[in-house]
Design a protein around this motif. Structure first.
Motif, PDB file in Angstrom:
ATOM      1  N   VAL A 175       4.506 -11.843  17.584  1.00 55.56           N
ATOM      2  CA  VAL A 175       5.730 -10.611  16.426  1.00 55.56           C
ATOM      3  C   VAL A 175       5.331 -10.860  15.271  1.00 55.56           C
ATOM      4  N   TYR A 176       5.329  -9.588  14.251  1.00 53.29           N
ATOM      5  CA  TYR A 176       5.182  -9.263  13.136  1.00 53.29           C
ATOM      6  C   TYR A 176       5.996  -9.563  12.096  1.00 53.29           C
ATOM      7  N   ALA A 196       7.935  -6.288  18.345  1.00 55.53           N
ATOM      8  CA  ALA A 196       7.136  -7.075  18.827  1.00 55.53           C
ATOM      9  C   ALA A 196       4.812  -6.453  18.962  1.00 55.53           C
ATOM     10  N   ALA A 197       4.150  -7.199  18.992  1.00 58.53           N
ATOM     11  CA  ALA A 197       3.560  -6.925  19.037  1.00 58.53           C
ATOM     12  C   ALA A 197       2.531  -7.679  20.063  1.00 58.53           C
ATOM     13  N   VAL A 224       3.952  -7.428   7.494  1.00 60.88           N
ATOM     14  CA  VAL A 224       3.610  -6.016   7.239  1.00 60.88           C
ATOM     15  C   VAL A 224       4.177  -5.492   5.508  1.00 60.88           C
ATOM     16  N   GLN A 225       4.023  -6.320   4.722  1.00 61.66           N
ATOM     17  CA  GLN A 225       4.643  -6.353   3.042  1.00 61.66           C
ATOM     18  C   GLN A 225       2.766  -6.543   2.958  1.00 61.66           C
ATOM     19  N   ARG A 226       1.601  -8.285   3.272  1.00 55.99           N
ATOM     20  CA  ARG A 226       1.147  -8.184   3.007  1.00 55.99           C
ATOM     21  C   ARG A 226      -0.265  -6.771   3.290  1.00 55.99           C
ATOM     22  N   LEU A 227       0.654  -6.706   4.562  1.00 59.43           N
ATOM     23  CA  LEU A 227      -0.539  -5.816   5.498  1.00 59.43           C
ATOM     24  C   LEU A 227      -0.469  -4.977   5.069  1.00 59.43           C
TER      25      LEU A 227
END
Length: 178
Positions: free
Chosen positions: A114-115, A164-165, A120-123
């Protein structure tokens, strides 16, 4: 007086009995007079004595109240200090427990792939950097630059993305995260 009466009694039995009774009568009369004198004196000095006793009682009451107040204040201060100490101990324990819980949840989510919000912020930051680089290249080549995505829209999409990823992250996401 009784000693004298005993001594006289030893002298003669008939005469001594009469003297003994007279002696006892005199003694009891003197005791009665002493009692009347004490009563008279107490009556005369009674109000003075009463007022003196009242003043002493008031002073004693004031000292007792101050002592009780000081003792109560000291006890109150000690209780507050102990309560604060216990509160700090409990707060520290809860903070430790919270940190342990957060660490365990983070490890479990990481194992599930799970990210996290940081991922997510870095991406999103990496996507912004790449977009800027592409726009610079397009400007240098003389083409029209691509519109930069709004940060609010990107953040909203990141928040709306499923938690979830898949377990294995795609290579492009890994490269972008670097």
């Amino acid at each position: 007086m009784l000693k004298r009466a005993k001594a006289e009694m030893a002298d003669g039995p008939a005469e001594s009995a009469k003297d003994l009774s007279q002696s006892v009568l005199n003694s009891s009369h003197q005791i009665w007079l002493a009692g009347l004198g004490a009563f008279s004196r107490a009556q005369a000095e009674g109000m003075k004595m009463f007022e003196t006793l009242v003043r002493q009682g008031e002073r004693l009451e004031g000292m007792t109240r101050r002592a009780a107040s000081d003792t109560a204040a000291a006890a109150r201060g000690a209780a507050r200090a102990k309560a604060k100490e216990m509160q700090q101990m409990a707060g520290g324990t809860w903070d430790k427990l919270e940190q342990v819980f957060e660490d365990r949840v983070e490890r479990a989510l990481s194992k599930l792939g799970v990210y996290t919000q940081n991922d997510v912020q870095r991406l999103a930051a990496r996507v912004d950097e790449l977009s800027d680089a592409v726009n610079k290249l397009l400007k240098a080549a003389g083409a029209k630059p691509v519109a930069k995505p709004a940060k609010k829209r990107a953040a909203a999409k990141a928040a709306a993305a499923p938690k979830a990823a898949p377990k294995a992250r795609p290579k492009a996401a890994k490269a972008a995260a670097k």
